[in-house]
Motif scaffolding. Structure first.
Motif, PDB file in Angstrom:
ATOM      1  N   LEU A  39       8.846  -4.030   2.839  1.00  0.00           N
ATOM      2  CA  LEU A  39       7.522  -3.397   2.895  1.00  0.00           C
ATOM      3  C   LEU A  39       6.489  -4.354   3.466  1.00  0.00           C
ATOM      4  O   LEU A  39       5.659  -3.977   4.301  1.00  0.00           O
ATOM      5  N   TRP A  40       6.520  -5.613   3.035  1.00  0.00           N
ATOM      6  CA  TRP A  40       5.589  -6.613   3.561  1.00  0.00           C
ATOM      7  C   TRP A  40       5.761  -6.766   5.075  1.00  0.00           C
ATOM      8  O   TRP A  40       4.788  -6.819   5.817  1.00  0.00           O
ATOM      9  N   PHE A  41       7.018  -6.797   5.536  1.00  0.00           N
ATOM     10  CA  PHE A  41       7.301  -6.975   6.962  1.00  0.00           C
ATOM     11  C   PHE A  41       6.825  -5.780   7.787  1.00  0.00           C
ATOM     12  O   PHE A  41       6.475  -5.936   8.954  1.00  0.00           O
ATOM     13  N   LEU A  42       6.783  -4.609   7.191  1.00  0.00           N
ATOM     14  CA  LEU A  42       6.351  -3.398   7.896  1.00  0.00           C
ATOM     15  C   LEU A  42       4.846  -3.142   7.775  1.00  0.00           C
ATOM     16  O   LEU A  42       4.344  -2.191   8.370  1.00  0.00           O
ATOM     17  N   LYS A  43       4.129  -3.985   7.049  1.00  0.00           N
ATOM     18  CA  LYS A  43       2.746  -3.661   6.738  1.00  0.00           C
ATOM     19  C   LYS A  43       1.810  -3.644   7.946  1.00  0.00           C
ATOM     20  O   LYS A  43       0.820  -2.933   7.936  1.00  0.00           O
ATOM     21  N   ASN A  44       2.120  -4.372   9.000  1.00  0.00           N
ATOM     22  CA  ASN A  44       1.222  -4.416  10.159  1.00  0.00           C
ATOM     23  C   ASN A  44       1.686  -3.600  11.359  1.00  0.00           C
ATOM     24  O   ASN A  44       0.882  -3.279  12.222  1.00  0.00           O
ATOM     25  N   GLU A  70      16.942   3.926   0.585  1.00  0.00           N
ATOM     26  CA  GLU A  70      16.273   4.155  -0.694  1.00  0.00           C
ATOM     27  C   GLU A  70      14.754   4.178  -0.521  1.00  0.00           C
ATOM     28  O   GLU A  70      14.074   5.023  -1.106  1.00  0.00           O
ATOM     29  N   LEU A  71      14.217   3.278   0.287  1.00  0.00           N
ATOM     30  CA  LEU A  71      12.780   3.282   0.550  1.00  0.00           C
ATOM     31  C   LEU A  71      12.356   4.572   1.254  1.00  0.00           C
ATOM     32  O   LEU A  71      11.284   5.126   0.977  1.00  0.00           O
ATOM     33  N   GLU A  72      13.204   5.053   2.156  1.00  0.00           N
ATOM     34  CA  GLU A  72      12.923   6.314   2.846  1.00  0.00           C
ATOM     35  C   GLU A  72      12.992   7.493   1.872  1.00  0.00           C
ATOM     36  O   GLU A  72      12.099   8.348   1.848  1.00  0.00           O
ATOM     37  N   THR A  73      14.028   7.531   1.047  1.00  0.00           N
ATOM     38  CA  THR A  73      14.180   8.608   0.060  1.00  0.00           C
ATOM     39  C   THR A  73      13.004   8.640  -0.904  1.00  0.00           C
ATOM     40  O   THR A  73      12.532   9.716  -1.282  1.00  0.00           O
ATOM     41  N   ASP A  74      12.509   7.472  -1.278  1.00  0.00           N
ATOM     42  CA  ASP A  74      11.383   7.391  -2.214  1.00  0.00           C
ATOM     43  C   ASP A  74      10.028   7.585  -1.535  1.00  0.00           C
ATOM     44  O   ASP A  74       8.986   7.518  -2.191  1.00  0.00           O
ATOM     45  N   GLY A  75      10.035   7.813  -0.233  1.00  0.00           N
ATOM     46  CA  GLY A  75       8.804   8.152   0.472  1.00  0.00           C
ATOM     47  C   GLY A  75       7.911   6.988   0.832  1.00  0.00           C
ATOM     48  O   GLY A  75       6.734   7.180   1.132  1.00  0.00           O
ATOM     49  N   ILE A  77       8.798   4.600   3.350  1.00  0.00           N
ATOM     50  CA  ILE A  77       8.916   4.317   4.778  1.00  0.00           C
ATOM     51  C   ILE A  77       9.397   5.557   5.534  1.00  0.00           C
ATOM     52  O   ILE A  77      10.011   6.454   4.958  1.00  0.00           O
ATOM     53  N   ASN A  78       9.073   5.578   6.821  1.00  0.00           N
ATOM     54  CA  ASN A  78       9.573   6.593   7.751  1.00  0.00           C
ATOM     55  C   ASN A  78      10.666   5.974   8.600  1.00  0.00           C
ATOM     56  O   ASN A  78      10.600   4.784   8.937  1.00  0.00           O
ATOM     57  N   VAL A  89      15.970   3.117  16.704  1.00  0.00           N
ATOM     58  CA  VAL A  89      15.472   3.536  15.402  1.00  0.00           C
ATOM     59  C   VAL A  89      14.335   2.600  15.012  1.00  0.00           C
ATOM     60  O   VAL A  89      14.471   1.385  15.094  1.00  0.00           O
ATOM     61  N   GLU A  90      13.197   3.198  14.614  1.00  0.00           N
ATOM     62  CA  GLU A  90      12.067   2.408  14.161  1.00  0.00           C
ATOM     63  C   GLU A  90      11.678   2.828  12.745  1.00  0.00           C
ATOM     64  O   GLU A  90      11.743   4.001  12.389  1.00  0.00           O
ATOM     65  N   TYR A  91      11.276   1.842  11.974  1.00  0.00           N
ATOM     66  CA  TYR A  91      10.834   2.067  10.605  1.00  0.00           C
ATOM     67  C   TYR A  91       9.354   1.742  10.514  1.00  0.00           C
ATOM     68  O   TYR A  91       8.881   0.783  11.126  1.00  0.00           O
ATOM     69  N   SER A  92       8.630   2.543   9.746  1.00  0.00           N
ATOM     70  CA  SER A  92       7.206   2.316   9.529  1.00  0.00           C
ATOM     71  C   SER A  92       6.845   2.764   8.122  1.00  0.00           C
ATOM     72  O   SER A  92       7.607   3.482   7.463  1.00  0.00           O
ATOM     73  N   LEU A  93       5.687   2.332   7.661  1.00  0.00           N
ATOM     74  CA  LEU A  93       5.218   2.714   6.343  1.00  0.00           C
ATOM     75  C   LEU A  93       4.668   4.139   6.361  1.00  0.00           C
ATOM     76  O   LEU A  93       4.038   4.551   7.328  1.00  0.00           O
TER      77      LEU A  93
END
Length: 119
Positions: A39-44, A70-75, A77-78, A89-93
């Motif tokens: 989450l910290w790494f995706l914050k910016n 799990e982070l995606e399932t819990d809402g 990250i995207n 594939v890209e991940y974001s908050l």
């Protein structure tokens, strides 16, 4: 303490322990060694899987995939898949994930203040 079923906390626990439910919920969705750092790494900005893997060089591919799911399932990250060859594939908050960032920042500041002193 709390019994957690596949869908989260049992209603009985929620009803009987309203005072601690918020803490237990937060701890449950963020249980996992790497979730806070992800989450910290995706914050910016959004990140590709390979960027996250390179940053967390010590994590296995299976563990990283599991924690991201799990982070995606819990809402928090995207996960966006781009129809390219090879697929990107890209991940974001998410909004929920961005709302959690102040907690991460507090943890970071606490660690900076007390982390080196304890060693």
């Amino acid at each position: 303490m709390a019994r957690i079923c596949k869908d989260g906390f049992e209603k009985e626990f929620i009803n009987e322990h309203r005072d601690v439910y918020g803490i237990a919920y937060t701890q449950n969705i963020l249980s996992g060694r790497w979730k806070y750092i992800i989450l910290w790494f995706l914050k910016n900005k959004e990140r590709r899987y390979s960027e996250i893997k390179a940053f967390l060089w010590d994590i296995s591919q299976g563990s990283l995939t599991k924690q991201l799911r799990e982070l995606e399932t819990d809402g928090l990250i995207n996960r966006e898949v781009f129809p390219e060859v090879p697929p990107r594939v890209e991940y974001s908050l998410t909004t929920k994930g961005r709302e959690f960032i102040p907690v991460i920042d507090i943890m970071e500041n606490f660690g900076k203040k007390y982390g080196e002193k304890s060693q």
